[in-house]
Write a protein that holds these residues in place. Sequence first.
Motif, PDB file in Angstrom:
ATOM      1  N   GLU A  43       0.785  -1.128   0.082  1.00 50.93           N
ATOM      2  CA  GLU A  43      -0.004  -0.041  -0.061  1.00 50.93           C
ATOM      3  C   GLU A  43       0.988   1.121  -0.250  1.00 50.93           C
ATOM      4  O   GLU A  43       2.088   1.028   0.399  1.00 50.93           O
ATOM      5  N   SER A  44       0.236   2.369  -0.625  1.00 51.27           N
ATOM      6  CA  SER A  44       1.077   3.453  -0.474  1.00 51.27           C
ATOM      7  C   SER A  44       1.399   4.095   1.140  1.00 51.27           C
ATOM      8  O   SER A  44       0.361   4.304   1.728  1.00 51.27           O
ATOM      9  N   PRO A  45       2.593   4.200   1.344  1.00 52.73           N
ATOM     10  CA  PRO A  45       3.054   4.350   2.588  1.00 52.73           C
ATOM     11  C   PRO A  45       2.472   6.155   2.860  1.00 52.73           C
ATOM     12  O   PRO A  45       2.108   6.498   4.076  1.00 52.73           O
ATOM     13  N   ARG A  46       2.520   6.967   1.902  1.00 47.65           N
ATOM     14  CA  ARG A  46       1.765   8.356   2.147  1.00 47.65           C
ATOM     15  C   ARG A  46       0.268   7.961   2.378  1.00 47.65           C
ATOM     16  O   ARG A  46      -0.432   8.991   3.366  1.00 47.65           O
ATOM     17  N   TYR A  47      -0.375   7.194   1.745  1.00 46.73           N
ATOM     18  CA  TYR A  47      -2.028   7.040   2.377  1.00 46.73           C
ATOM     19  C   TYR A  47      -1.959   6.564   3.570  1.00 46.73           C
ATOM     20  O   TYR A  47      -2.800   7.117   4.349  1.00 46.73           O
ATOM     21  N   LEU A  48      -1.317   5.710   4.018  1.00 44.95           N
ATOM     22  CA  LEU A  48      -1.056   5.110   5.354  1.00 44.95           C
ATOM     23  C   LEU A  48      -0.967   6.188   6.375  1.00 44.95           C
ATOM     24  O   LEU A  48      -1.388   6.220   7.447  1.00 44.95           O
ATOM     25  N   CYS A  49       0.027   7.011   6.097  1.00 41.80           N
ATOM     26  CA  CYS A  49       0.069   8.190   6.815  1.00 41.80           C
ATOM     27  C   CYS A  49      -1.091   9.152   7.241  1.00 41.80           C
ATOM     28  O   CYS A  49      -1.033   9.535   8.370  1.00 41.80           O
ATOM     29  N   THR A  50      -1.698   9.147   6.171  1.00 42.14           N
ATOM     30  CA  THR A  50      -2.968  10.166   6.223  1.00 42.14           C
ATOM     31  C   THR A  50      -3.991   9.492   7.130  1.00 42.14           C
ATOM     32  O   THR A  50      -4.942  10.215   7.678  1.00 42.14           O
ATOM     33  N   LYS A  51      -3.848   8.024   7.153  1.00 46.98           N
ATOM     34  CA  LYS A  51      -4.843   7.237   8.040  1.00 46.98           C
ATOM     35  C   LYS A  51      -4.431   6.930   9.545  1.00 46.98           C
ATOM     36  O   LYS A  51      -4.995   6.327  10.190  1.00 46.98           O
ATOM     37  N   GLY A  52      -3.244   7.463   9.671  1.00 45.91           N
ATOM     38  CA  GLY A  52      -2.711   7.273  10.965  1.00 45.91           C
ATOM     39  C   GLY A  52      -1.879   6.149  11.244  1.00 45.91           C
ATOM     40  O   GLY A  52      -1.424   5.719  12.453  1.00 45.91           O
ATOM     41  N   LYS A  53      -1.777   5.423  10.033  1.00 47.79           N
ATOM     42  CA  LYS A  53      -1.166   4.030  10.331  1.00 47.79           C
ATOM     43  C   LYS A  53       0.381   4.011  10.134  1.00 47.79           C
ATOM     44  O   LYS A  53       1.029   3.570   9.044  1.00 47.79           O
ATOM     45  N   LEU A  54       0.964   4.788  11.195  1.00 46.68           N
ATOM     46  CA  LEU A  54       2.458   5.090  10.785  1.00 46.68           C
ATOM     47  C   LEU A  54       3.280   3.919  10.909  1.00 46.68           C
ATOM     48  O   LEU A  54       4.593   3.908  10.189  1.00 46.68           O
ATOM     49  N   THR A  55       2.939   2.961  11.718  1.00 43.94           N
ATOM     50  CA  THR A  55       3.709   1.691  12.025  1.00 43.94           C
ATOM     51  C   THR A  55       3.874   0.991  10.772  1.00 43.94           C
ATOM     52  O   THR A  55       4.673   0.378  10.462  1.00 43.94           O
ATOM     53  N   GLU A  56       2.587   0.773  10.092  1.00 41.48           N
ATOM     54  CA  GLU A  56       2.703   0.150   8.798  1.00 41.48           C
ATOM     55  C   GLU A  56       3.451   0.911   7.703  1.00 41.48           C
ATOM     56  O   GLU A  56       4.020  -0.015   6.862  1.00 41.48           O
ATOM     57  N   ALA A  57       3.428   2.064   7.825  1.00 45.40           N
ATOM     58  CA  ALA A  57       3.980   2.829   6.834  1.00 45.40           C
ATOM     59  C   ALA A  57       5.428   2.643   7.009  1.00 45.40           C
ATOM     60  O   ALA A  57       6.327   2.739   6.160  1.00 45.40           O
ATOM     61  N   ARG A  58       5.874   2.707   8.009  1.00 48.80           N
ATOM     62  CA  ARG A  58       7.459   2.418   8.452  1.00 48.80           C
ATOM     63  C   ARG A  58       7.801   1.183   8.113  1.00 48.80           C
ATOM     64  O   ARG A  58       8.767   0.946   7.425  1.00 48.80           O
ATOM     65  N   TYR A  59       6.805   0.137   8.473  1.00 51.75           N
ATOM     66  CA  TYR A  59       7.094  -1.215   7.849  1.00 51.75           C
ATOM     67  C   TYR A  59       7.653  -1.263   6.433  1.00 51.75           C
ATOM     68  O   TYR A  59       8.296  -1.634   5.980  1.00 51.75           O
ATOM     69  N   ILE A  60       6.665  -0.741   5.738  1.00 49.84           N
ATOM     70  CA  ILE A  60       6.981  -0.731   4.266  1.00 49.84           C
ATOM     71  C   ILE A  60       8.176   0.069   3.920  1.00 49.84           C
ATOM     72  O   ILE A  60       9.120  -0.304   3.035  1.00 49.84           O
ATOM     73  N   LEU A  61       8.507   1.158   4.425  1.00 52.81           N
ATOM     74  CA  LEU A  61       9.786   1.876   4.164  1.00 52.81           C
ATOM     75  C   LEU A  61      11.051   1.123   4.521  1.00 52.81           C
ATOM     76  O   LEU A  61      12.218   1.145   4.147  1.00 52.81           O
ATOM     77  N   GLU A  62      10.905   0.206   5.650  1.00 51.57           N
ATOM     78  CA  GLU A  62      12.108  -0.455   6.110  1.00 51.57           C
ATOM     79  C   GLU A  62      12.255  -1.396   4.871  1.00 51.57           C
ATOM     80  O   GLU A  62      13.480  -1.637   4.503  1.00 51.57           O
ATOM     81  N   LYS A  63      11.332  -2.169   4.220  1.00 52.19           N
ATOM     82  CA  LYS A  63      11.482  -3.012   2.990  1.00 52.19           C
ATOM     83  C   LYS A  63      12.141  -2.276   2.093  1.00 52.19           C
ATOM     84  O   LYS A  63      13.111  -2.901   1.054  1.00 52.19           O
TER      85      LYS A  63
END
Length: 534
Positions: free
Chosen positions: A282-302
């Motif tokens: 999923e788009s980490p930018r979209y996840l950030c707008t939904k407050g899902k920062l942990t999942e966004a960080r997880y994607i950025l890690e990969k």
Amino acid sequence: MKLHPAISACRTAVPLPSKITFPSSSSYFNGVFTTDQVIISHRNTCCFVAKRSSNSNSIASKLAEERGGSVANEEPTFDDNKIVDEEVSYKLDWALSKLGFGNFQFIMLAYAGLGWIAEAMEMMLLSFVGPAIQPEWGLSSGEESFISTATFVGMLVGAYVWGVVSDSYGRKKGFLGASIITSVAGLLSAIAPNYTLLLILRCFIGAGLGCGHVFSSWFLEFVPTPKRGTWMVVFATFWTVGTIIEASLAWSIMPSFGWRWLLGLSTIPSLLMLLFYDQVPESPRYLCTKGKLTEARYILEKGATLNRKELPVGRLVSDHINQGDNEYRRSPSLPMLLSPNLIGTTLPLWCLYFGNTFSYYGIVLLTSQLSILQSESIQNSSLYTNVFVNSLAELPGLGLAAIILDKLGRKISMEIMFVAGFFLLLPLVIHQNDILTTTSLFGARMFISASFIVACIYAPEAYPTNIRATGVGIATAVGRTGGIVCPLVAVGLVSSCNQTLAVMLFEAMILVSGLCVVLLPLETKGRELTDEVE
């Protein structure tokens, strides 16, 4: 070697925790991390020891808890909140700039490009299927044009629906629904027994194809700002690749096997999208707008692992989370696009999309119709030759866009392309010989297709993240109304030997599109993507 008792980050000394987990190698697709030895890593000038740990407070554990599942199969990684204090943080744009453009983005490029190839192939086949079905089923020119119109009606609805779905529930949800609809309806249309059922199925295919703009928004949200223009043009070449593939496929399939085989084989890209759906994030930018920062960080890690880069020290933060903007989390709506801060962008974009879409598909359909009139038969190879040659016209147009887009800016680039397209199409106001006709159509398509691509880059850059897919979706839907009317003009007027009137109408639309570019308030060259309406 001497080990420092603290980590220095942003001038803040933070005590070293007893356990820190770092991935030493990873596979993006199967999510397996392995590390069996002590790792010596460093940040700036300070070194520290990192060991493997089964700490349940890792990002993988948090993700498992959010999903209500087990952590047994999740990826072990580190949580920056355990390493640095709360004052050390970074934003998504900075993280993407640190990642650069590498293997991670190439995966996104390939998948998003596949989506655009699917849309381009389904649109290009309209140039061949209508003329082939007309004599076989005894259709009038109006009934033939409705095959294209039905597709555009579906795209009009789908562009808006998938935009709202993608902004509300995630970009990937839009991909999944659109791919299923396009694949199933495409295969069924290949065996359609009559004209009415074919129209209905083509309308459903259009609804699935309406998700095409979400692919550009999704890919855009992974690209670092400094390279955004160039890589978006590279992404746009997949549309041209799709048109060339479809023209080549029609050339090789239609004379021997007929239009049904062409319809069936054209669904292959949509089926591939379903096959690889689980392999992209999923788009980490979209996840950030939904407050899902942990999942966004997880994607950025990969992404960091795939690109062999390191993320910035600290924790990922989002502006609207820090500001507690509850209104920002509301479902996107049309009133937001027509608010005082956005109406100056929205209305010119709607007119630009309408005029540009009308002109582009007008030139595409004009190519096939003039070829048919000259050859007097759908079986004549000149139709496939002319359509194939004119499909190649988009490649130099994209090359020009790649050269000037980040140098001159989006608006000036579009103006140059509209002016050039206008003058190249002008000779066709009166009937010309085959060579001049092909040359004029080649040049006009080169510039108008390039302006279309730049508009598709500009629009998602101009809208904030929470309404990006919806804003671009509605603009695309308005553009599709131009596609609905265009076949009636290109097929009806040219078939009635009213080439002059048809070309003059296309020229008028090009002028209107150029005027709309002048009225756009923003130049998005080098501008960071925004997450909320300013």
